[in-house]
Design a protein around this motif. Structure first.
Motif, PDB file in Angstrom:
ATOM      1  N   TYR A  41       7.406  -8.815 -21.167  1.00 29.41           N
ATOM      2  CA  TYR A  41       8.680  -9.530 -21.194  1.00 29.41           C
ATOM      3  C   TYR A  41       9.760  -8.753 -20.458  1.00 29.41           C
ATOM      4  CZ  TYR A  41      13.172 -11.147 -22.858  1.00 29.41           C
ATOM      5  OH  TYR A  41      14.457 -11.579 -22.907  1.00 29.41           O
ATOM      6  N   ALA A  49       9.205  -8.846 -16.689  1.00 29.98           N
ATOM      7  CA  ALA A  49       9.561 -10.158 -16.149  1.00 29.98           C
ATOM      8  C   ALA A  49      11.070 -10.329 -16.095  1.00 29.98           C
ATOM      9  CB  ALA A  49       8.928 -11.269 -16.987  1.00 29.98           C
ATOM     10  N   LYS A  50      11.746  -9.880 -17.133  1.00 32.77           N
ATOM     11  CA  LYS A  50      13.205  -9.996 -17.173  1.00 32.77           C
ATOM     12  C   LYS A  50      13.834  -9.143 -16.075  1.00 32.77           C
ATOM     13  CE  LYS A  50      16.870 -10.735 -20.204  1.00 32.77           C
ATOM     14  NZ  LYS A  50      17.316 -12.087 -20.298  1.00 32.77           N
ATOM     15  N   VAL A 107      11.399 -12.900 -12.967  1.00 33.96           N
ATOM     16  CA  VAL A 107      10.270 -13.786 -12.697  1.00 33.96           C
ATOM     17  C   VAL A 107       9.761 -14.345 -14.013  1.00 33.96           C
ATOM     18  CG1 VAL A 107       9.579 -12.582 -10.587  1.00 33.96           C
ATOM     19  CG2 VAL A 107       8.564 -11.909 -12.763  1.00 33.96           C
ATOM     20  N   ASP A 108       8.994 -15.407 -13.915  1.00 39.28           N
ATOM     21  CA  ASP A 108       8.415 -16.030 -15.097  1.00 39.28           C
ATOM     22  C   ASP A 108       7.313 -15.139 -15.652  1.00 39.28           C
ATOM     23  OD1 ASP A 108       6.538 -17.776 -16.647  1.00 39.28           O
ATOM     24  OD2 ASP A 108       8.070 -19.270 -16.160  1.00 39.28           O
ATOM     25  N   ILE A 109       7.331 -14.886 -16.948  1.00 41.98           N
ATOM     26  CA  ILE A 109       6.330 -14.012 -17.559  1.00 41.98           C
ATOM     27  C   ILE A 109       4.915 -14.571 -17.393  1.00 41.98           C
ATOM     28  CG2 ILE A 109       6.491 -14.975 -19.877  1.00 41.98           C
ATOM     29  CD1 ILE A 109       6.251 -12.050 -20.907  1.00 41.98           C
ATOM     30  N   TRP A 120       3.803 -16.113 -14.812  1.00 38.93           N
ATOM     31  CA  TRP A 120       3.402 -15.756 -13.454  1.00 38.93           C
ATOM     32  C   TRP A 120       2.875 -14.330 -13.418  1.00 38.93           C
ATOM     33  CZ3 TRP A 120       5.394 -12.178  -9.899  1.00 38.93           C
ATOM     34  CH2 TRP A 120       4.906 -12.300  -8.610  1.00 38.93           C
ATOM     35  N   LEU A 121       3.567 -13.426 -14.137  1.00 35.07           N
ATOM     36  CA  LEU A 121       3.104 -12.040 -14.184  1.00 35.07           C
ATOM     37  C   LEU A 121       1.708 -11.923 -14.786  1.00 35.07           C
ATOM     38  CD1 LEU A 121       6.036  -9.714 -15.325  1.00 35.07           C
ATOM     39  CD2 LEU A 121       4.864  -9.738 -13.141  1.00 35.07           C
ATOM     40  N   SER A 130       6.824 -18.403  -9.464  1.00 35.86           N
ATOM     41  CA  SER A 130       7.208 -17.044  -9.833  1.00 35.86           C
ATOM     42  C   SER A 130       8.653 -16.964 -10.303  1.00 35.86           C
ATOM     43  CB  SER A 130       7.000 -16.082  -8.657  1.00 35.86           C
ATOM     44  OG  SER A 130       7.842 -16.450  -7.571  1.00 35.86           O
ATOM     45  N   SER A 163      11.994 -17.251 -12.266  1.00 35.29           N
ATOM     46  CA  SER A 163      12.332 -17.389 -13.678  1.00 35.29           C
ATOM     47  C   SER A 163      12.980 -18.741 -13.900  1.00 35.29           C
ATOM     48  CB  SER A 163      13.292 -16.271 -14.082  1.00 35.29           C
ATOM     49  OG  SER A 163      13.756 -16.473 -15.382  1.00 35.29           O
TER      50      SER A 163
END
Length: 77
Positions: free
Chosen positions: A2, A5-6, A10-12, A14-15, A22, A24
């Motif tokens: 988290y 991503a923050k 980017v979207d978690i 996607w990670l 990708s 957020s």
């Protein structure tokens, strides 16, 4: 994950390798981590519980948005 991503905005999902954009999604949907964190805070905060009891069911969508906007503005100070 988290926090990474923050930090990268980017979207978690996607990670983690899921087939999603990708970028957020911003504040549209809270992550499970954010929701759990807020839930724990509310459990220990009588004033937060009272605000939820008073306002959650009684406000229309427009007024809910106004309250959210105000809370975000107050939180940024």
């Amino acid at each position: 994950m988290y926090k990474i991503a923050k930090a990268l905005d980017v979207d978690i999902s996607w990670l983690m390798g899921n087939d999603v954009p990708s970028e957020s999604q911003g504040n549209e949907i809270m992550s499970s981590y954010e929701l759990a964190n807020i839930t724990n805070k509310v459990k220990n905060d009588i004033q937060a519980q009272e605000l939820l009891k008073i306002y959650y069911d009684s406000l229309n969508d427009d007024n809910k948005q106004r309250i959210l906007d105000l809370a975000r503005a107050l939180g940024s100070n």
